[in-house]
Design a protein around this motif. Structure first.
Motif, PDB file in Angstrom:
ATOM      1  N   PRO A  98       0.797  -1.232   0.000  1.00 14.29           N
ATOM      2  CA  PRO A  98       0.000   0.000   0.000  1.00 14.29           C
ATOM      3  C   PRO A  98       0.835   1.290   0.000  1.00 14.29           C
ATOM      4  CG  PRO A  98      -0.947  -1.569   1.526  1.00 14.29           C
ATOM      5  CD  PRO A  98       0.362  -2.156   1.056  1.00 14.29           C
ATOM      6  N   ASP A  99       2.061   1.240   0.541  1.00 11.68           N
ATOM      7  CA  ASP A  99       2.889   2.447   0.599  1.00 11.68           C
ATOM      8  C   ASP A  99       3.661   2.717  -0.701  1.00 11.68           C
ATOM      9  OD1 ASP A  99       4.919   0.543   0.617  1.00 11.68           O
ATOM     10  OD2 ASP A  99       5.770   1.175   2.531  1.00 11.68           O
ATOM     11  N   GLY A 100       3.458   1.888  -1.738  1.00 11.71           N
ATOM     12  CA  GLY A 100       4.134   2.083  -3.016  1.00 11.71           C
ATOM     13  C   GLY A 100       5.433   1.330  -3.156  1.00 11.71           C
ATOM     14  N   SER A 101       5.904   0.714  -2.079  1.00 13.70           N
ATOM     15  CA  SER A 101       7.090  -0.137  -2.180  1.00 13.70           C
ATOM     16  C   SER A 101       6.651  -1.485  -2.769  1.00 13.70           C
ATOM     17  CB  SER A 101       7.739  -0.323  -0.811  1.00 13.70           C
ATOM     18  OG  SER A 101       6.894  -1.059   0.045  1.00 13.70           O
ATOM     19  N   ALA A 102       7.626  -2.306  -3.118  1.00 13.88           N
ATOM     20  CA  ALA A 102       7.295  -3.590  -3.737  1.00 13.88           C
ATOM     21  C   ALA A 102       8.293  -4.646  -3.300  1.00 13.88           C
ATOM     22  CB  ALA A 102       7.295  -3.465  -5.257  1.00 13.88           C
ATOM     23  N   VAL A 103       7.899  -5.892  -3.491  1.00  9.14           N
ATOM     24  CA  VAL A 103       8.786  -7.019  -3.215  1.00  9.14           C
ATOM     25  C   VAL A 103       8.759  -7.951  -4.423  1.00  9.14           C
ATOM     26  CG1 VAL A 103       7.017  -8.378  -2.009  1.00  9.14           C
ATOM     27  CG2 VAL A 103       9.436  -8.823  -1.561  1.00  9.14           C
ATOM     28  N   GLN A 104       9.937  -8.463  -4.762  1.00  8.15           N
ATOM     29  CA  GLN A 104      10.074  -9.458  -5.817  1.00  8.15           C
ATOM     30  C   GLN A 104      10.474 -10.764  -5.149  1.00  8.15           C
ATOM     31  OE1 GLN A 104      13.192  -8.568  -8.616  1.00  8.15           O
ATOM     32  NE2 GLN A 104      12.567 -10.168 -10.029  1.00  8.15           N
ATOM     33  N   HIS A 105       9.669 -11.784  -5.290  1.00  6.61           N
ATOM     34  CA  HIS A 105       9.996 -13.092  -4.723  1.00  6.61           C
ATOM     35  C   HIS A 105      11.048 -13.742  -5.609  1.00  6.61           C
ATOM     36  CE1 HIS A 105       6.981 -12.743  -1.657  1.00  6.61           C
ATOM     37  NE2 HIS A 105       6.133 -12.320  -2.579  1.00  6.61           N
ATOM     38  N   ILE A 106      12.135 -14.161  -4.986  1.00  6.77           N
ATOM     39  CA  ILE A 106      13.283 -14.678  -5.716  1.00  6.77           C
ATOM     40  C   ILE A 106      13.236 -16.193  -5.880  1.00  6.77           C
ATOM     41  CG2 ILE A 106      15.811 -14.799  -5.741  1.00  6.77           C
ATOM     42  CD1 ILE A 106      14.608 -11.970  -6.145  1.00  6.77           C
ATOM     43  N   ASP A 107      12.713 -16.871  -4.877  1.00  5.92           N
ATOM     44  CA  ASP A 107      12.674 -18.327  -4.931  1.00  5.92           C
ATOM     45  C   ASP A 107      11.486 -18.828  -4.113  1.00  5.92           C
ATOM     46  OD1 ASP A 107      13.456 -18.321  -2.157  1.00  5.92           O
ATOM     47  OD2 ASP A 107      15.556 -18.226  -2.775  1.00  5.92           O
ATOM     48  N   ASP A 108      11.309 -20.124  -4.089  1.00 10.69           N
ATOM     49  CA  ASP A 108      10.201 -20.725  -3.341  1.00 10.69           C
ATOM     50  C   ASP A 108      10.528 -20.937  -1.866  1.00 10.69           C
ATOM     51  OD1 ASP A 108       8.568 -20.826  -5.594  1.00 10.69           O
ATOM     52  OD2 ASP A 108       9.377 -22.776  -6.199  1.00 10.69           O
ATOM     53  N   GLN A 109      11.728 -20.548  -1.437  1.00 11.76           N
ATOM     54  CA  GLN A 109      12.137 -20.700  -0.047  1.00 11.76           C
ATOM     55  C   GLN A 109      12.007 -19.399   0.750  1.00 11.76           C
ATOM     56  OE1 GLN A 109      14.284 -22.104  -2.629  1.00 11.76           O
ATOM     57  NE2 GLN A 109      12.933 -23.834  -2.311  1.00 11.76           N
ATOM     58  N   GLY A 110      11.357 -18.416   0.196  1.00  9.92           N
ATOM     59  CA  GLY A 110      11.144 -17.164   0.909  1.00  9.92           C
ATOM     60  C   GLY A 110      12.113 -16.058   0.568  1.00  9.92           C
ATOM     61  N   GLY A 111      13.042 -16.311  -0.340  1.00 14.26           N
ATOM     62  CA  GLY A 111      13.965 -15.256  -0.749  1.00 14.26           C
ATOM     63  C   GLY A 111      13.210 -14.135  -1.443  1.00 14.26           C
ATOM     64  N   ALA A 112      13.587 -12.909  -1.136  1.00 13.56           N
ATOM     65  CA  ALA A 112      12.875 -11.768  -1.705  1.00 13.56           C
ATOM     66  C   ALA A 112      13.811 -10.580  -1.854  1.00 13.56           C
ATOM     67  CB  ALA A 112      11.696 -11.397  -0.818  1.00 13.56           C
ATOM     68  N   TYR A 113      13.434  -9.689  -2.762  1.00 16.53           N
ATOM     69  CA  TYR A 113      14.163  -8.440  -2.967  1.00 16.53           C
ATOM     70  C   TYR A 113      13.165  -7.301  -2.798  1.00 16.53           C
ATOM     71  CZ  TYR A 113      17.346  -5.002  -4.796  1.00 16.53           C
ATOM     72  OH  TYR A 113      18.159  -3.907  -4.912  1.00 16.53           O
ATOM     73  N   ASP A 114      13.497  -6.339  -1.935  1.00 21.43           N
ATOM     74  CA  ASP A 114      12.605  -5.213  -1.667  1.00 21.43           C
ATOM     75  C   ASP A 114      12.971  -3.999  -2.511  1.00 21.43           C
ATOM     76  OD1 ASP A 114      10.801  -6.136   0.411  1.00 21.43           O
ATOM     77  OD2 ASP A 114      12.590  -6.330   1.652  1.00 21.43           O
ATOM     78  N   TYR A 115      11.942  -3.324  -2.994  1.00 23.14           N
ATOM     79  CA  TYR A 115      12.075  -2.077  -3.749  1.00 23.14           C
ATOM     80  C   TYR A 115      11.394  -0.967  -2.965  1.00 23.14           C
ATOM     81  CZ  TYR A 115      13.133  -4.984  -7.850  1.00 23.14           C
ATOM     82  OH  TYR A 115      13.702  -5.881  -8.731  1.00 23.14           O
ATOM     83  N   PRO A 116      12.140   0.032  -2.493  1.00 23.87           N
ATOM     84  CA  PRO A 116      11.487   1.180  -1.841  1.00 23.87           C
ATOM     85  C   PRO A 116      10.604   1.913  -2.845  1.00 23.87           C
ATOM     86  CG  PRO A 116      13.870   1.168  -1.460  1.00 23.87           C
ATOM     87  CD  PRO A 116      13.593   0.132  -2.502  1.00 23.87           C
ATOM     88  N   ALA A 117       9.600   2.616  -2.361  1.00 23.43           N
ATOM     89  CA  ALA A 117       8.646   3.313  -3.229  1.00 23.43           C
ATOM     90  C   ALA A 117       9.329   4.354  -4.116  1.00 23.43           C
ATOM     91  CB  ALA A 117       7.556   3.961  -2.383  1.00 23.43           C
TER      92      ALA A 117
END
Length: 168
Positions: A98-117
């Motif tokens: 909701p704040d305009g930031s985003a997350v990209q899921h990298i793998d099926d084990q919970g890995g993720a990359y965050d993008y600030p808004a």
């Protein structure tokens, strides 16, 4: 090779399909500096995950089809669509908050990359304003690996044009 007009055609097709995308990679850097600085083999696009069916439909209408072999990493991090003339789209699904930031899921084990808004900005290709990722985000993507010649070129363009420190 991807030409500027072809990039704009892809963006316009996706806009007409009500799909939001942001350019990353080499074309994203060229958009930030406002001119084409080198040849590009592909076009990196980030998109809203909930719009993915519409993104795929729109791109299929332009002659693109998902390519499964040789895509590492593959889903959920990214997928590739190959199209006319051997052009490729490297597509990255993002889950927006909701704040305009985003997350990209990298793998099926919970890995993720965050993008600030604040990384979702605009640039210019052939005089057309286009959505892209910020210079700071582009620099962040270029950390932690041995840069290729095109990476060095791209970072030099950010330094020259925008005065961005790139640490290369």
């Amino acid at each position: 090779m991807f030409e500027a007009g072809q990039v704009l055609d892809v963006l316009e097709t996706l806009r007409k399909a009500d799909c939001e995308v942001w350019i990353a990679g080499g074309w994203g850097i060229d958009a930030l500096v406002g001119r084409v600085t080198r040849q590009h083999n592909d076009l990196d696009l980030l998109h809203r995950v909930e719009q993915e069916p519409a993104v795929i439909d729109a791109l299929e209408g332009l002659g693109y089809a998902e390519r499964h072999e040789g895509v590492v990493p593959g889903r959920p991090a990214r997928f590739v669509m190959a199209g006319p003339g051997g052009r490729e789209l490297d597509l990255h699904p993002l889950h927006f908050r909701p704040d305009g930031s985003a997350v990209q899921h990298i793998d099926d084990q919970g890995g993720a990359y965050d993008y600030p808004a604040d990384v979702f900005v605009t640039g210019v290709i052939e005089g057309v304003t286009v959505p892209c990722l910020s210079a700071a985000q582009q620099v962040e993507f270029h950390r932690g690996y041995q840069p290729r010649e095109r990476d060095l070129h791209d970072m030099a363009r950010l330094r020259e044009t925008l005065g961005i420190p790139t640490h290369f």
